[in-house]
Design a protein around this motif. Structure first.
Motif, short mmCIF file in Angstrom:
data_model
loop_
_atom_site.label_atom_id
_atom_site.label_comp_id
_atom_site.label_asym_id
_atom_site.label_seq_id
_atom_site.Cartn_x
_atom_site.Cartn_y
_atom_site.Cartn_z
N LEU A 43 0.84 -1.21 0.00
CA LEU A 43 0.00 0.00 0.00
C LEU A 43 0.87 1.26 0.00
O LEU A 43 0.61 2.22 -0.75
N GLU A 44 1.93 1.25 0.82
CA GLU A 44 2.82 2.41 0.85
C GLU A 44 3.47 2.64 -0.52
O GLU A 44 3.61 3.76 -0.99
N GLY A 45 3.86 1.54 -1.14
CA GLY A 45 4.49 1.62 -2.46
C GLY A 45 3.53 2.16 -3.51
O GLY A 45 3.92 2.95 -4.38
N LEU A 46 2.27 1.74 -3.42
CA LEU A 46 1.26 2.24 -4.35
C LEU A 46 1.08 3.75 -4.20
O LEU A 46 1.00 4.48 -5.19
N LYS A 47 1.01 4.19 -2.95
CA LYS A 47 0.85 5.63 -2.69
C LYS A 47 2.04 6.42 -3.23
O LYS A 47 1.89 7.51 -3.77
N ASP A 48 3.22 5.84 -3.05
CA ASP A 48 4.45 6.48 -3.51
C ASP A 48 4.43 6.67 -5.04
O ASP A 48 4.66 7.76 -5.54
N LYS A 89 -7.34 1.74 -10.35
CA LYS A 89 -8.00 0.42 -10.36
C LYS A 89 -7.39 -0.49 -9.29
O LYS A 89 -8.10 -1.26 -8.65
N VAL A 90 -6.08 -0.41 -9.14
CA VAL A 90 -5.42 -1.24 -8.13
C VAL A 90 -5.87 -0.82 -6.73
O VAL A 90 -6.18 -1.68 -5.88
N PHE A 91 -5.93 0.49 -6.48
CA PHE A 91 -6.43 0.97 -5.18
C PHE A 91 -7.84 0.41 -4.93
O PHE A 91 -8.16 -0.02 -3.83
N LYS A 92 -8.66 0.41 -5.98
CA LYS A 92 -10.03 -0.08 -5.85
C LYS A 92 -10.04 -1.57 -5.50
O LYS A 92 -10.84 -2.02 -4.68
N LEU A 93 -9.13 -2.31 -6.13
CA LEU A 93 -9.07 -3.75 -5.88
C LEU A 93 -8.75 -4.06 -4.41
O LEU A 93 -9.14 -5.10 -3.90
N ILE A 94 -8.02 -3.15 -3.76
CA ILE A 94 -7.70 -3.41 -2.34
C ILE A 94 -8.58 -2.55 -1.43
O ILE A 94 -8.28 -2.38 -0.25
N ASP A 95 -9.66 -2.00 -2.02
CA ASP A 95 -10.63 -1.25 -1.23
C ASP A 95 -10.01 -0.08 -0.49
O ASP A 95 -10.28 0.13 0.69
N HIS A 96 -9.17 0.64 -1.19
CA HIS A 96 -8.51 1.79 -0.57
C HIS A 96 -8.69 3.00 -1.47
O HIS A 96 -8.62 2.87 -2.69
#
Ligand SMILES: [Fe+2]
Length: 166
Positions: A13-18, A62-69
């Motif tokens: 999650l941190e990596g996605l945000k980055d 889309k990835v954020f959505k897949l992890i409900d974030h």
């Protein structure tokens, strides 16, 4: 042993945000780089990657959505430093024959940053069993790899030669 319970999904999650933050900054930087480029081919390459990058942001959402974030970025000093170097080159080499070679070098550093991030995130997604997310991240990774390869070719066949001839 650390008392923290942070696990691989936290790192993911941190990596996605980055990288979400980084992509937004890259979208802001690419039009300036396209405008600064002397070579039409280089300007076109930056424009093309701008459109790709917009699609990459959509994929990340889309990835954020897949992890409900919620899609949210996190300040990333790494990409800011890399982009700042590009701005310096633009300023310091304005009007000089080596400007485009410098711009390509700056863009390659951005691509390497992204290839590193997406490569890691894709493997983490696979190992967390998130195959849909891994596929989306891999699509973007391939675009970054292709962009990097295209910039290398452009530098070696054309731009670096212009930089040597005043
Ligand atoms: Fe990107």
């Amino acid at each position: 042993m650390s008392k923290s319970t942070k696990q691989l999904d936290d790192l993911f999650l941190e990596g996605l945000k980055d990288i979400y933050f980084a992509e937004k900054k890259i979208i802001a930087a690419l039009p300036k780089m396209a405008k600064a480029a002397e070579s039409e081919a280089l300007a076109a390459a930056f424009e093309k990657h701008l459109h790709e990058t917009e699609g990459q942001v959509t994929r990340l959402e889309k990835v954020f959505k897949l992890i409900d974030h919620a899609s949210r970025g996190k300040n990333c000093p790494g990409i800011m430093g890399v982009l700042e170097e590009g701005q310096e080159i633009t300023k310091e080499y304005k009007g000089s024959p080596a400007l485009d070679a410098g711009l390509i070098a700056a863009a390659q550093a951005v691509e390497h940053y992204e290839i590193s991030r997406y490569g890691t995130l894709m493997v983490w997604a696979q190992q967390l069993g998130m195959m849909g997310a891994a596929a989306l991240l891999n699509e973007t990774l391939q675009e970054e790899v292709n962009t990097h390869a295209f910039l290398c070719r452009l530098a070696e066949t054309e731009i670096n030669h212009v930089a040597k001839v005043a």
